[in-house]
Scaffold this active site. Structure first.
Site, short mmCIF file in Angstrom:
data_model
loop_
_atom_site.label_atom_id
_atom_site.label_comp_id
_atom_site.label_asym_id
_atom_site.label_seq_id
_atom_site.Cartn_x
_atom_site.Cartn_y
_atom_site.Cartn_z
N TYR A 186 0.82 -1.22 0.00
CA TYR A 186 0.00 0.00 0.00
C TYR A 186 0.86 1.27 0.00
O TYR A 186 0.35 2.36 -0.23
CB TYR A 186 -0.95 0.02 1.20
CG TYR A 186 -2.09 -0.97 1.10
CD1 TYR A 186 -2.08 -1.96 0.12
CD2 TYR A 186 -3.17 -0.92 1.95
CE1 TYR A 186 -3.10 -2.88 0.01
CE2 TYR A 186 -4.21 -1.84 1.85
CZ TYR A 186 -4.17 -2.82 0.88
OH TYR A 186 -5.19 -3.73 0.79
N LYS A 224 2.93 -15.23 2.41
CA LYS A 224 2.85 -15.96 1.15
C LYS A 224 4.28 -16.32 0.77
O LYS A 224 4.81 -15.93 -0.29
CB LYS A 224 2.14 -15.09 0.10
CG LYS A 224 1.86 -15.78 -1.23
CD LYS A 224 0.76 -16.83 -1.16
CE LYS A 224 0.67 -17.56 -2.50
NZ LYS A 224 -0.24 -18.73 -2.43
N ASP A 270 -3.45 -17.94 1.56
CA ASP A 270 -4.59 -18.55 0.86
C ASP A 270 -5.25 -19.63 1.71
O ASP A 270 -6.47 -19.67 1.84
CB ASP A 270 -4.20 -19.07 -0.54
CG ASP A 270 -2.90 -19.86 -0.55
OD1 ASP A 270 -2.24 -19.97 0.50
OD2 ASP A 270 -2.55 -20.40 -1.61
N ASP A 287 -5.81 -6.59 5.46
CA ASP A 287 -6.98 -5.87 4.95
C ASP A 287 -8.02 -6.89 4.49
O ASP A 287 -9.21 -6.81 4.84
CB ASP A 287 -6.54 -4.97 3.78
CG ASP A 287 -7.66 -4.06 3.29
OD1 ASP A 287 -8.64 -3.87 4.04
OD2 ASP A 287 -7.55 -3.56 2.16
N ASP A 312 -11.79 -8.33 6.64
CA ASP A 312 -13.16 -8.28 6.10
C ASP A 312 -13.78 -9.67 6.19
O ASP A 312 -14.95 -9.83 6.53
CB ASP A 312 -13.16 -7.81 4.63
CG ASP A 312 -13.34 -6.30 4.51
OD1 ASP A 312 -12.95 -5.58 5.45
OD2 ASP A 312 -13.87 -5.84 3.48
C1 IPM Z 1 -9.56 -0.63 5.81
C2 IPM Z 1 -9.99 -0.02 4.52
C3 IPM Z 1 -8.88 0.87 4.00
C4 IPM Z 1 -7.64 0.02 3.80
C5 IPM Z 1 -9.21 1.65 2.72
C6 IPM Z 1 -10.45 2.47 2.87
C7 IPM Z 1 -8.04 2.48 2.27
O1 IPM Z 1 -10.33 -1.01 3.60
O2 IPM Z 1 -9.25 0.11 6.76
O3 IPM Z 1 -9.52 -1.85 5.90
O4 IPM Z 1 -7.51 -0.64 2.78
O5 IPM Z 1 -6.80 0.01 4.69
MG MG Z 2 -10.32 -2.97 4.41
#
Ligand code: IPM
Ligand code: MG
Length: 367
Positions: free
Chosen positions: A141, A191, A223, A247, A251
């Site tokens: 990133y 990975k 993975d 990240d 989720d």
């Molecule tokens: C998170 C979000 C952010 C990230 C985005 C909005 C830049 O997805 O905090 O997980 O990727 O870090």
């Molecule tokens: Mg995120």
């Protein structure tokens, strides 16, 4: 002495959920005689509209000056063009980098009463209690070069995943220390079968594990980890991984808790604030949810639990943090639900009502 809290509500449902979280902080502060001094700042899409930049200089300055930051979410369809050179997400990435917030803690706990809210089978989710530590200021990133350009045979693009030994070591060490306070198990995710940065990651993780012999250690490939996380989530305690893997996995992990509307996060740096703890930024892991913004439908619990993490991690106020967490648990136990939490035949309540119920629980706990 007053602790300086910077409130950055952001876009979409950010103002609604952080509004509730801020009121909770004020309630706790009043009750426990803690002096909190709030400042507000505009970031994200709203800042692009008002100031032509997602992270205005004076907001960044106030952030650097604060003991802790409470943040909502940024982004929305109005600013969605990925080709635009000013994007709301840059506010988040900029704050993380400028404040050196390298350790992003995302705890995931299955709440008994909400197990039905997860699409996973109850016997998989029941008892889950893990925390993902995502490295937040390095990796792909931030690595350079990162650009789209004209190549010999058409358009091409490059991103760079770069990590130094120092960056990998400090976040893993943070993880091992945390594991010692929990169930003493650490899973490092990489990975290493493909990426050089991951091979360095695994090498350092394995070396460090010898210093923490009391912590059960394993490395997993990202993975297969994605699979283990939903097949046998109870097996995990502390999971440490690099920026992008974290990240994605967080989720996924949010599904275990039933709703993203429940998950708080803390991003901590090395700098020590005036309270003697790490400077941190605290935010729900959910996004700005523009589709329900302004309708009093959002779940404020993730933001409220982020406020609890703020008290614990940046101000060292564990008991006060616990008070908030228990109030949230009690309100859930009583059956109150915002729309995201689903449940057949449930009468849903709004963001404000949910915030008020938590506040009342805290007030009732006053002796
Ligand atoms: C998170 C979000 C952010 C990230 C985005 C909005 C830049 O997805 O905090 O997980 O990727 O870090
Ligand atoms: Mg995120």
């Amino acid at each position: 002495m007053a602790y300086k809290i910077l409130v950055l509500k952001g876009d979409g449902i950010g103002p609604e959920v952080v509004g509730e979280a801020q009121q909770i902080l004020k309630t706790v502060a009043r009750q426990s005689a803690i002096d909190l001094e709030f400042k507000e700042g505009i970031i994200g899409g709203h800042a692009i509209d008002a100031f032509g930049t997602p992270l205005p200089d004076d907001v960044l300055k106030n952030a650097q000056d604060a003991d802790a930051i409470l943040l909502g979410a940024v982004g929305g369809p109005k600013w969605d063009n990925p080709a635009a050179d000013k994007r709301p997400e840059q506010a988040l990435l900029g704050l993380r980098k400028a404040l050196g917030l390298f350790a992003n803690l995302r705890p995931v706990r299955a709440v008994k009463e909400l197990i039905g809210a997860s699409p996973l089978k109850p016997d998989i989710v029941n008892g889950v209690d893990l925390v993902v530590i995502r490295e937040l200021t390095g990796g792909i990133y931030y690595g350079q070069p990162s650009e789209k350009r004209q190549g010999k045979d058409g358009r091409e693009a490059v991103d760079t995943c770069f990590y130094t030994e120092q960056e990998i070591t400090r976040v893993l060490r943070f993880g091992f220390e945390l594991a010692r306070e929990r169930r003493k198990k650490l899973t490092s995710v990489d990975k290493a079968n493909v990426m050089s940065s991951s091979r360095l990651w695994r090498e350092i993780a394995t070396e460090l594990s010898r210093e923490y012999k009391d912590v059960a250690f394993e490395s997993q490939l990202v993975d297969s980890m994605a699979m283990h996380l939903i097949r046998r989530p109870r097996d995990f305690d502390v999971i440490v991984t690099e920026n992008m893997f974290g990240d994605i996995l967080t989720d996924e992990a949010s599904v275990l808790a039933g709703s993203m509307g429940l998950l708080p996060s803390a991003s901590l740096g090395e700098e020590i604030n005036s309270a003697g703890y790490r400077v941190g930024l605290f935010e729900p892991i959910h996004g700005s949810a523009p589709d329900i913004a302004g309708r009093d439908e959002a779940n404020p619990l993730a933001a409220i639990l982020s406020a609890a993490m703020l008290l614990e991690h940046s101000l060292g106020l564990r008991a006060e943090a616990e008070l908030i967490t228990q109030a949230v648990d009690a309100v859930i136990k009583e059956g109150h639900r915002t729309r995201d939490l689903g449940g057949a035949g449930t009468k849903f309540i709004g963001c404000k009502a949910m915030g008020r119920l938590v506040r009342e629980k805290i007030e009732a706990s006053e002796t």
